[in-house]
Design a protein around this motif. Structure first.
Motif, PDB file in Angstrom:
ATOM      1  N   MET A   1       0.839  -1.189   0.000  1.00 31.90           N
ATOM      2  CA  MET A   1       0.000   0.000   0.000  1.00 31.90           C
ATOM      3  C   MET A   1       0.880   1.249   0.000  1.00 31.90           C
ATOM      4  SD  MET A   1      -3.294   0.454  -0.061  1.00 31.90           S
ATOM      5  CE  MET A   1      -4.003  -0.971   0.756  1.00 31.90           C
ATOM      6  N   PHE A   2       0.463   2.254  -0.774  1.00 37.09           N
ATOM      7  CA  PHE A   2       1.246   3.480  -0.910  1.00 37.09           C
ATOM      8  C   PHE A   2       0.333   4.692  -0.719  1.00 37.09           C
ATOM      9  CE2 PHE A   2       2.973   0.081  -3.473  1.00 37.09           C
ATOM     10  CZ  PHE A   2       4.298   0.047  -3.083  1.00 37.09           C
ATOM     11  N   SER A   3       0.938   5.869  -0.689  1.00 36.05           N
ATOM     12  CA  SER A   3       0.164   7.093  -0.497  1.00 36.05           C
ATOM     13  C   SER A   3       0.198   8.006  -1.714  1.00 36.05           C
ATOM     14  CB  SER A   3       0.689   7.864   0.722  1.00 36.05           C
ATOM     15  OG  SER A   3       2.002   8.342   0.474  1.00 36.05           O
ATOM     16  N   GLY A   4       1.070   7.719  -2.665  1.00 36.32           N
ATOM     17  CA  GLY A   4       1.195   8.576  -3.831  1.00 36.32           C
ATOM     18  C   GLY A   4       2.055   9.803  -3.588  1.00 36.32           C
ATOM     19  N   ILE A   5       2.804   9.794  -2.484  1.00 31.86           N
ATOM     20  CA  ILE A   5       3.745  10.879  -2.195  1.00 31.86           C
ATOM     21  C   ILE A   5       5.136  10.391  -2.586  1.00 31.86           C
ATOM     22  CG2 ILE A   5       4.679  12.437  -0.462  1.00 31.86           C
ATOM     23  CD1 ILE A   5       1.693  12.836  -1.076  1.00 31.86           C
ATOM     24  N   VAL A   6       5.638  10.868  -3.713  1.00 30.38           N
ATOM     25  CA  VAL A   6       6.911  10.385  -4.260  1.00 30.38           C
ATOM     26  C   VAL A   6       8.070  10.770  -3.352  1.00 30.38           C
ATOM     27  CG1 VAL A   6       8.517  10.680  -6.201  1.00 30.38           C
ATOM     28  CG2 VAL A   6       6.064  10.391  -6.630  1.00 30.38           C
ATOM     29  N   GLU A   7       8.929   9.797  -3.053  1.00 28.74           N
ATOM     30  CA  GLU A   7      10.089  10.051  -2.195  1.00 28.74           C
ATOM     31  C   GLU A   7      11.300  10.558  -2.968  1.00 28.74           C
ATOM     32  OE1 GLU A   7      11.024   7.334   1.196  1.00 28.74           O
ATOM     33  OE2 GLU A   7       9.622   6.009   0.147  1.00 28.74           O
ATOM     34  N   ASP A   8      11.465  10.054  -4.179  1.00 24.16           N
ATOM     35  CA  ASP A   8      12.659  10.388  -4.955  1.00 24.16           C
ATOM     36  C   ASP A   8      12.403  10.028  -6.412  1.00 24.16           C
ATOM     37  OD1 ASP A   8      15.239  11.217  -5.497  1.00 24.16           O
ATOM     38  OD2 ASP A   8      16.224   9.439  -4.684  1.00 24.16           O
ATOM     39  N   THR A   9      13.263  10.504  -7.292  1.00 24.19           N
ATOM     40  CA  THR A   9      13.258  10.025  -8.675  1.00 24.19           C
ATOM     41  C   THR A   9      14.499   9.161  -8.854  1.00 24.19           C
ATOM     42  OG1 THR A   9      14.272  12.116  -9.363  1.00 24.19           O
ATOM     43  CG2 THR A   9      11.924  11.875  -9.725  1.00 24.19           C
ATOM     44  N   ALA A  10      14.276   7.878  -9.079  1.00 18.98           N
ATOM     45  CA  ALA A  10      15.378   6.942  -9.306  1.00 18.98           C
ATOM     46  C   ALA A  10      15.803   7.038 -10.766  1.00 18.98           C
ATOM     47  CB  ALA A  10      14.947   5.522  -8.981  1.00 18.98           C
ATOM     48  N   VAL A  11      17.066   6.778 -11.015  1.00 21.04           N
ATOM     49  CA  VAL A  11      17.601   6.799 -12.376  1.00 21.04           C
ATOM     50  C   VAL A  11      17.825   5.366 -12.843  1.00 21.04           C
ATOM     51  CG1 VAL A  11      19.515   7.548 -13.843  1.00 21.04           C
ATOM     52  CG2 VAL A  11      18.695   9.040 -12.011  1.00 21.04           C
ATOM     53  N   VAL A  12      17.334   5.053 -14.031  1.00 19.79           N
ATOM     54  CA  VAL A  12      17.535   3.720 -14.609  1.00 19.79           C
ATOM     55  C   VAL A  12      18.988   3.598 -15.058  1.00 19.79           C
ATOM     56  CG1 VAL A  12      16.854   2.111 -16.422  1.00 19.79           C
ATOM     57  CG2 VAL A  12      15.143   3.629 -15.391  1.00 19.79           C
ATOM     58  N   VAL A  13      19.697   2.595 -14.533  1.00 18.71           N
ATOM     59  CA  VAL A  13      21.098   2.408 -14.905  1.00 18.71           C
ATOM     60  C   VAL A  13      21.309   1.154 -15.769  1.00 18.71           C
ATOM     61  CG1 VAL A  13      21.993   3.645 -12.911  1.00 18.71           C
ATOM     62  CG2 VAL A  13      21.644   1.191 -12.748  1.00 18.71           C
ATOM     63  N   LYS A  14      20.306   0.250 -15.765  1.00 22.30           N
ATOM     64  CA  LYS A  14      20.453  -0.964 -16.585  1.00 22.30           C
ATOM     65  C   LYS A  14      19.078  -1.573 -16.831  1.00 22.30           C
ATOM     66  CE  LYS A  14      22.830  -5.471 -16.588  1.00 22.30           C
ATOM     67  NZ  LYS A  14      23.645  -6.416 -15.776  1.00 22.30           N
ATOM     68  N   LEU A  15      18.874  -2.086 -18.049  1.00 20.13           N
ATOM     69  CA  LEU A  15      17.660  -2.796 -18.417  1.00 20.13           C
ATOM     70  C   LEU A  15      18.060  -4.126 -19.039  1.00 20.13           C
ATOM     71  CD1 LEU A  15      15.793   0.174 -20.109  1.00 20.13           C
ATOM     72  CD2 LEU A  15      15.159  -0.871 -17.932  1.00 20.13           C
ATOM     73  N   GLU A  16      17.467  -5.199 -18.557  1.00 16.48           N
ATOM     74  CA  GLU A  16      17.845  -6.524 -19.054  1.00 16.48           C
ATOM     75  C   GLU A  16      16.603  -7.371 -19.277  1.00 16.48           C
ATOM     76  OE1 GLU A  16      20.783 -10.257 -17.779  1.00 16.48           O
ATOM     77  OE2 GLU A  16      20.375  -8.616 -16.381  1.00 16.48           O
ATOM     78  N   LYS A  17      16.381  -7.790 -20.530  1.00 16.90           N
ATOM     79  CA  LYS A  17      15.248  -8.662 -20.855  1.00 16.90           C
ATOM     80  C   LYS A  17      15.622 -10.117 -20.586  1.00 16.90           C
ATOM     81  CE  LYS A  17      11.844  -8.083 -23.147  1.00 16.90           C
ATOM     82  NZ  LYS A  17      10.401  -8.022 -22.796  1.00 16.90           N
ATOM     83  N   GLU A  18      14.685 -10.851 -19.983  1.00 21.28           N
ATOM     84  CA  GLU A  18      14.858 -12.280 -19.768  1.00 21.28           C
ATOM     85  C   GLU A  18      13.530 -12.951 -20.100  1.00 21.28           C
ATOM     86  OE1 GLU A  18      16.287 -15.505 -16.377  1.00 21.28           O
ATOM     87  OE2 GLU A  18      15.666 -13.496 -15.786  1.00 21.28           O
ATOM     88  N   LEU A  87       3.901   3.575   5.769  1.00 20.95           N
ATOM     89  CA  LEU A  87       3.900   3.210   7.178  1.00 20.95           C
ATOM     90  C   LEU A  87       2.498   3.416   7.723  1.00 20.95           C
ATOM     91  CD1 LEU A  87       7.217   4.979   8.290  1.00 20.95           C
ATOM     92  CD2 LEU A  87       6.858   2.520   8.025  1.00 20.95           C
ATOM     93  N   MET A  88       2.009   2.492   8.528  1.00 19.06           N
ATOM     94  CA  MET A  88       0.634   2.571   9.024  1.00 19.06           C
ATOM     95  C   MET A  88       0.500   3.418  10.287  1.00 19.06           C
ATOM     96  SD  MET A  88      -0.917   1.011   6.702  1.00 19.06           S
ATOM     97  CE  MET A  88      -2.565   0.819   7.352  1.00 19.06           C
ATOM     98  N   ASN A  89       1.607   4.003  10.751  1.00 19.50           N
ATOM     99  CA  ASN A  89       1.555   4.777  12.001  1.00 19.50           C
ATOM    100  C   ASN A  89       1.707   6.275  11.752  1.00 19.50           C
ATOM    101  OD1 ASN A  89       4.189   4.781  11.210  1.00 19.50           O
ATOM    102  ND2 ASN A  89       5.056   4.328  13.224  1.00 19.50           N
ATOM    103  N   GLY A  90       1.428   6.724  10.535  1.00 22.03           N
ATOM    104  CA  GLY A  90       1.607   8.142  10.232  1.00 22.03           C
ATOM    105  C   GLY A  90       0.424   8.714   9.481  1.00 22.03           C
ATOM    106  N   ARG A  91       0.552   9.971   9.074  1.00 18.99           N
ATOM    107  CA  ARG A  91      -0.503  10.651   8.334  1.00 18.99           C
ATOM    108  C   ARG A  91      -0.551  10.139   6.890  1.00 18.99           C
ATOM    109  NH1 ARG A  91       1.746  14.862  11.450  1.00 18.99           N
ATOM    110  NH2 ARG A  91       0.250  15.805  12.880  1.00 18.99           N
TER     111      ARG A  91
END
Length: 201
Positions: A1-18, A87-91
């Protein structure tokens, strides 16, 4: 479960198809705090951390996820909105977000307005899906690329959101322009109400 409040923007460093899966390796500010098996939302898609190093971590998207989201369009160097599970203990600062993307939408227009920006998104309308709660309502909630937002000016197959400067700077909304494909998750409460009405008929 999420809140939709973005923490960071991660950068894609590698993509691998399997076979039909895609392994995504990313770098973000909280890599050191992640654990194997932990859930992290990527552009609103809940994925499990399967491996990590000192400064990167890897998640895997399966075929259905790639077909339903924009993750298959990512390239090395792209920015991805990331959020760890709530976290279930916050706003609850955003709204209840499952991390289960419903479909994609296309940005049709970006307009500057007194310091903020209005983004117009269009999605494929399906009457049967709409009966089940897959639609937007004025002043309702919607998740776009994992960001909890308030809907304005909805039509049958489109809506607008207003993005304040902080959100523009701290999410990948700064890279969204006309033609960009984004992930949508419609409000779970609307889906439950639609389902209850359907059963009650």
């Amino acid at each position: 479960m999420f809140s939709g409040i973005v923490e960071d923007t991660a950068v894609v460093v590698k993509l691998e198809k399997e076979q039909e899966n895609l392994h995504l390796t990313l770098k973000c500010s909280f890599v050191g705090e992640l654990k194997i098996d932990q859930s992290v939302a990527h552009n609103g898609v809940c994925l499990t951390v399967v491996s990590k190093t000192a400064d990167t971590y890897t998640v895997t998207a399966i075929k259905e996820t790639l077909e339903r989201s924009n993750l298959g369009l990512l390239k090395v160097g792209d920015k991805v909105n990331v959020e760890r599970s709530m976290l279930m203990n916050g706003r609850l600062d955003g709204h209840i977000v499952q991390g289960h993307v419903d479909q994609t939408a296309v940005c049709r227009k970006v307009e500057a307005a007194d310091g903020s920006h209005y983004f117009t998104f269009e999605y494929q309308f399906d009457k049967e899906m709409a009966r089940r709660g897959y639609f937007t309502v004025d002043k309702g909630s919607v998740t776009v690329n994992g960001v909890s937002l308030t809907v304005c000016n909805p039509t049958e197959n489109s809506f607008q959101v207003a993005i304040i400067p902080y959100t523009l700077e701290h999410t990948n909304f700064c890279d969204i322009k006309a033609g960009t494909v984004v992930n949508l998750e419609f409000d779970i409460i609307g889906k439950y109400i639609s389902r209850m009405n359907e059963i009650a008929r």
